[in-house]
Each structure stands twice: as structure tokens, then as C-alpha cells.
Design an enzyme around this catalytic site. Structure first.
Site, PDB file in Angstrom:
ATOM      1  N   PRO A  19       3.392   9.088  18.255  1.00  0.00           N
ATOM      2  CG  PRO A  19       2.211   7.986  19.996  1.00  0.00           C
ATOM      3  CD  PRO A  19       2.414   8.345  18.371  1.00  0.00           C
ATOM      4  CG  MET A  21       7.717   3.281  20.210  1.00  0.00           C
ATOM      5  SD  MET A  21       8.607   2.948  21.755  1.00  0.00           S
ATOM      6  CE  MET A  21       9.685   2.006  22.281  1.00  0.00           C
ATOM      7  CB  CYS A 102       2.358  -0.845  18.959  1.00  0.00           C
ATOM      8  SG  CYS A 102       4.077  -1.493  19.000  1.00  0.00           S
ATOM      9  CE  LYS A 141      -1.052   7.051  16.454  1.00  0.00           C
ATOM     10  NZ  LYS A 141      -1.362   5.684  16.150  1.00  0.00           N
ATOM     11  CG  HIS A 173      -3.218   3.954  11.906  1.00  0.00           C
ATOM     12  ND1 HIS A 173      -1.662   3.283  12.247  1.00  0.00           N
ATOM     13  CD2 HIS A 173      -3.029   4.369  10.895  1.00  0.00           C
ATOM     14  CE1 HIS A 173      -0.918   3.839  11.067  1.00  0.00           C
ATOM     15  NE2 HIS A 173      -1.593   3.626   9.940  1.00  0.00           N
ATOM     16  N   GLY A 215      -0.744   8.043   7.056  1.00  0.00           N
ATOM     17  CA  GLY A 215       0.210   8.745   5.386  1.00  0.00           C
ATOM     18  C   GLY A 215      -0.186  10.241   4.892  1.00  0.00           C
ATOM     19  N   GLY A 235       2.433  11.497  11.380  1.00  0.00           N
ATOM     20  CA  GLY A 235       4.319  10.524  11.602  1.00  0.00           C
ATOM     21  C   GLY A 235       4.973  10.690  11.705  1.00  0.00           C
ATOM     22  NE  ARG A 236       8.170   4.763  10.847  1.00  0.00           N
ATOM     23  CZ  ARG A 236       7.485   5.366  11.618  1.00  0.00           C
ATOM     24  NH1 ARG A 236       6.218   5.730  12.120  1.00  0.00           N
ATOM     25  NH2 ARG A 236       7.680   3.958  12.195  1.00  0.00           N
TER      26      ARG A 236
END
Length: 343
Positions: A19, A21, A102, A141, A173, A215, A235-236
Site C-alpha cells: 500500500p 499513499m 506508517c 503490517k 517491513h 528494498g 513497494g516502489r
């Protein structure tokens, strides 16, 4: 709603897109699904207050094609979380996840996110209420630690406390979060990754389903993690280089889709969203990475993020503009093939 047995049995190992944002919107999720039918997609974090007081339709809406899809909730009021979890089940979500990771200052002030790691009993109460409200899975998470709680033993205590509710799925994470002194962006990069802590958690709690996050950028790295844990959350990299999701299809012996075929499938969706009133730019920003790591990737990004892409207000011209960009990219790829590297 997707059959839960299908999720638990077919989608092993569990590979998911984190997830994020402003990034994992329903437009991105529709696009991401075209690369891989098995990857689990997460919504952006949605607070209980936004759902209860800001319009459920706006915050819970998704495309049917996105299944399997998980709603990530932010909150710390057990009753509100239970109510929103029940709404998610009624809406057709396959799972609900509680955000305990977060590091943003904005959510800390409302006792949301990573700061909750300091209150494992409260998190357990929240998860217990959420689980009692629904039949679908409820997961957590979290980080490996925060601030002064950085030891493996403290993380294990957090997990064990929450697991007593019957929750058996934890997405970890592999960085601590320093809630005082680092920005959310710095908390994604500065604290070192401690994958070994997550591996150890799985080894010492084999009855729990443990997924690792942080990562991960390649198929090879994903394979390495899967030697130690049950799943990998990306993620990214999944956003900037979405074709990684197609490469991950090898885990299920899936054929690798063609990027241009994916865009052909995306076209009707873009037209539909524009007819609903969505500006073209809020859709195309999610597909800029389609040709990442290939010759022509920059030209593709320029064609979609330049002035022309933003000024095409009607559907017909917008689609024509994207098709023209596709053709230019295809021609460039043909004339500039990526060199083969022999190792």
C-alpha cells in the site's frame, strides 16, 4: 468476492504490491493487475475516519478486476476498525490489513501506524474486534521496531501478543522506524534493512505466515527471500517498474505478457474513466514506468507527461495520443534494441 480458498491455495507464495499513499489508487491497481493475475494488490491506507465520515463510496470503491485485493485500514479504535472491516467484507474485499508501519507525523498524532508498535495490547484488541466482525482474513503490517524498541525480542513480543487473537499473517517491513528525527521518506531508506530478523521470526514461529517487505527490487531477490519466508511484498519498484510483476509470474509458470498488449487492454479502461470525468493525467501518471529499463522508456514518459497529454480533454483525442506514443515507442525499440549482456 474472490473465494478465500483460491487466495490461500492458488496464490502461494504470497506476492503483493505494498500500500502506497497517492500511488496504489484504483487506476494503478487496474494497470498492475494486467501484468499478473496472482499478485495481491493493496489499497492505499484508508483511515477509519475517512470511511465513516468522509464517504464510504469514495474510499472503498475499486474495480472488480483488481481481485485479489486487500483494504489497508489506519486507526486504533477497536470498534471503528471492526465497523470498517465489516464494511470491507460487505464491499467484497478479500482481506483487511491493519497499518502498524506508517511513520508519518500526520498519522502518529491520531495514533495510527508505526507508533502502535509501542502498544501491542491495543493492537491485539483492535485485531480481535476486527476478526470477530468478519469471515475474511485480517492481517497486520508492521515494522521490526521503532525508536527505543529496536530489538528482535521486542518485535517478537509484539507479534506474539497480536497472534494470541488468532491472527496468523504478519507482513514485516524489515526496517525500524525512527518516529522522532526522520521524515517518512528517510524512514524508507535510512534505517538499515535487517532481513535476518524477519527470517528468524519465521524460523521461530513456523505456524505463522510471515511476509517480508523493504528494498525488494528484482525477481532474483524475491526468490532469495522465499527461501526463508512465506511471501514478499514489493513497494516502489512495482510502481516505477511494473513489468517486474510480469517477471514474477514465473513463480506460477505464467507467460510473460507483451507491454503493448497490456496497453491495448488498458485503453478501454482509460476511455471509461475519462467518460466518468477523470482527467487523463491522473491515469497516465501510473503507466509512465511501462518501458522502464528499456530503450525508449524516456520517450514514453515524455509523451505521456508532456503538455499534449494533459490538454487532450476528450476521449477520442486522448486515446489517439496514447496510441501515437505507443507507435513511436515501438518504432524506437525496433531501431534501438537493448544490447544483450553476456556474463
Amino acid at each position: 468476492m474472490t473465494d478465500l480458498t483460491t487466495i490461500e491455495n492458488k496464490l502461494q507464495p504470497r506476492i503483493s504490491v505494498a500500500p502506497m499513499m497517492d500511488w496504489t489508487t484504483k487506476d494503478y491497481r487496474f494497470f498492475a493487475r494486467l501484468f499478473n493475475p496472482n499478485v495481491i494488490l493493496y489499497t492505499e491506507m484508508v483511515t477509519t475516519g475517512a470511511i465513516l465520515f468522509g464517504g464510504a463510496n469514495r474510499h472503498l470503491d475499486y474495480n472488480h478486476e483488481e481481485h485479489p485485493i486487500v483494504l489497508q485500514l489506519g486507526g486504533s479504535n477497536p470498534k471503528d476498525l471492526a465497523t470498517c472491516t465489516k464494511m470491507a467484507q460487505d464491499w467484497g474485499y478479500d482481506e483487511v490489513n491493519l497499518n502498524v508501519g506508517c511513520p508519518s507525523d500526520r498519522v502518529q498524532n491520531n495514533k495510527i501506524g508505526a507508533c502502535l508498535m509501542a502498544e501491542p495490547n491495543l493492537v491485539a484488541e483492535c485485531i480481535g474486534e476486527m476478526r470477530n466482525a468478519v469471515d475474511i482474513p485480517v492481517t497486520v503490517k508492521h515494522r521490526i521496531g521503532i525508536d527505543d524498541m529496536q530489538s528482535y525480542e521486542e518485535m517478537l513480543h509484539f507479534v506474539d501478543t497480536v497472534a494470541k487473537t488468532g491472527c496468523d499473517n504478519f507482513i514485516v517491513h524489515a526496517r525500524i522506524a525512527l518516529l522522532q528525527g526522520l521524515s517518512p521518506k528517510e524512514n524508507r531508506d535510512v534505517p538499515p534493512l535487517r532481513y535476518e530478523d524477519v527470517y528468524r521470526l519465521k524460523q521461530e514461529r513456523p505456524n505463522l505466515l510471515i511476509e517480508i517487505n523493504g528494498g525488494v527490487k528484482t525477481y532474483a531477490e524475491t526468490l532469495e527471500h522465499l527461501k526463508h519466508v512465506d511471501g514478499v511484498m514489493i513497494g516502489r519498484e512495482a510502481y516505477h517498474n511494473p513489468y517486474l510483476l510480469a517477471e514474477l509470474g514465473q513463480l506460477w509458470d505464467l507467460d510473460m505478457p507483451n507491454r503493448f498488449d497490456i496497453m491495448d487492454q488498458m485503453m478501454p479502461y482509460i476511455a471509461k474513466r475519462m467518460e466518468e470525468g477523470a482527467p487523463l493525467s491522473i491515469i497516465t501518471r501510473h503507466i509512465l514506468g511501462l518501458f522502464q529499463n528499456l530503450p525508449g522508456a524516456r520517450k514514453w514518459r515524455q509523451a505521456l507527461s508532456g503538455g499534449n497529454a494533459k490538454t487532450f480533454a476528450d476521449v477520442e483525442n486522448a486515446i489517439a495520443n496514447i496510441k501515437e506514443a505507443m507507435q513511436r515507442t515501438e518504432d524506437y525499440l525496433r531501431d534501438h534494441p537493448k544490447p544483450i549482456i553476456v556474463e
